[in-house]
Design an enzyme around this catalytic site. Structure first.
Site, short mmCIF file in Angstrom:
data_model
loop_
_atom_site.label_atom_id
_atom_site.label_comp_id
_atom_site.label_asym_id
_atom_site.label_seq_id
_atom_site.Cartn_x
_atom_site.Cartn_y
_atom_site.Cartn_z
N ARG A 1 15.23 -8.66 96.57
CA ARG A 1 16.11 -9.83 96.68
C ARG A 1 15.65 -10.92 95.72
O ARG A 1 16.47 -11.58 95.05
CB ARG A 1 16.14 -10.35 98.11
CG ARG A 1 16.88 -9.47 99.09
CD ARG A 1 16.74 -9.96 100.52
NE ARG A 1 17.35 -11.27 100.71
CZ ARG A 1 17.24 -11.99 101.84
NH1 ARG A 1 16.51 -11.51 102.85
NH2 ARG A 1 17.83 -13.16 101.95
N CYS B 1 12.84 -18.90 101.72
CA CYS B 1 13.34 -17.55 102.01
C CYS B 1 14.85 -17.57 101.80
O CYS B 1 15.32 -18.13 100.81
CB CYS B 1 12.95 -17.10 103.43
SG CYS B 1 13.54 -18.18 104.75
#
Length: 284
Positions: A179, A238
């Site tokens: 990611r 995050c």
């Protein structure tokens, strides 16, 4: 206690401790790992539930999982019967997932006697300890406790944009490396992949031995190998501010300080960049 985490044995030995409140901070949605599922609700005896997705989330914000306001936190602390003198132990049903988020919320509002149960409910159950299918009803306080929000605990996109390129921050990203590198799509539809410029990948799963934190010396070794400066402020990011708290807590266990959560994380960062680009186009 000097460590921000406690063991299942410690909790077992202190279940009847005066002034102890046990909070289940489990979330309904788990991202970034295979969720542990349960056929029926299971709790550690004496647990009260604290809702990170409603009561401790600013639902008036356009940010995903926004940090609660001071009034929200004080109201929830009152409902849970928690003051700054209360010893609070927080766990979740994934081992280590949402409990560090709840821990950091308490810390950011000046509550210091707050700890995360290492291994959470899965470890408690794996050790054959007693569980229950019922939650404890909180004994609410007569009035809201005094809280003091410490703004350096939580940063936003504007702050990061002001600091980028100045060499004042470390930025650590708890998402998977795929990611981080933009090799896979983000779990939230329509969200572009990639990472904040200058940030360093530190997947939260690297901090764990399955359901519990790696030993302190292993965590310290992992952080020492990162291309960061220890004397700088370290900001943790995050997707939306949940798993960032796992690596933030890992840093605290490893002895690091001057830690901050980038609450909006990648979701807010993209919104801020889009706003800035739009403003530049309109200004031009």
């Amino acid at each position: 206690m000097t460590s921000p985490i406690v063991s299942t044995q410690w909790l077992q030995d202190n279940l009847d401790r005066e002034g102890l409140v046990i909070l289940d901070a489990s979330m309904s949605k788990v991202i970034g790992k295979e969720p542990i599922t349960y056929d029926t609700p299971m709790y550690i005896p004496g647990s009260q539930f604290i809702n990170l997705e409603q009561e401790l989330c600013d639902l008036n914000s356009d940010q995903v999982h926004a940090f609660p306001t001071s009034e929200q936190f004080a109201r929830e602390a009152q409902r849970q019967g928690i003051t700054a003198e209360t010893t609070v132990v927080i766990y979740d049903n994934q081992g280590i997932y949402a409990s560090p988020r709840a821990w950091w919320i308490f810390k950011a509002f000046g509550f210091d006697q707050v700890y995360v149960l290492d291994g959470g409910l899965p470890k408690w159950m794996a050790e054959g300890r007693v569980v229950t299918d019922k939650l404890e009803t909180p004994v609410s306080l007569n009035q809201m406790p005094q809280v003091h929000f410490e703004p350096e605990c939580v940063r936003n996109a504007v702050y990061l944009l002001q600091q980028l390129g100045k060499g004042t921050l470390n930025i650590l990203d708890a998402r998977s490396q795929a990611r981080f590198l933009g090799q896979v799509e983000e779990p939230r539809p329509g969200l572009r992949s990639g990472h904040i410029p200058g940030s360093v990948s530190l997947p939260f799963t690297d901090m764990l031995n399955d359901i519990e934190f790696k030993p302190e010396h292993e965590l310290a070794e992992l952080f020492s190998q990162l291309p960061i400066e220890r004397n700088r402020q370290t900001v943790f990011s995050c997707g939306s501010g949940i798993t960032a708290c796992i690596i933030l807590l890992a840093a605290a266990i490893a002895g690091y300080d001057n830690l901050s959560l980038y609450d909006g994380s990648w979701s807010e960062w993209l919104m801020q960049i889009c706003r800035s680009s739009k403003a530049q186009l309109q200004g031009g």
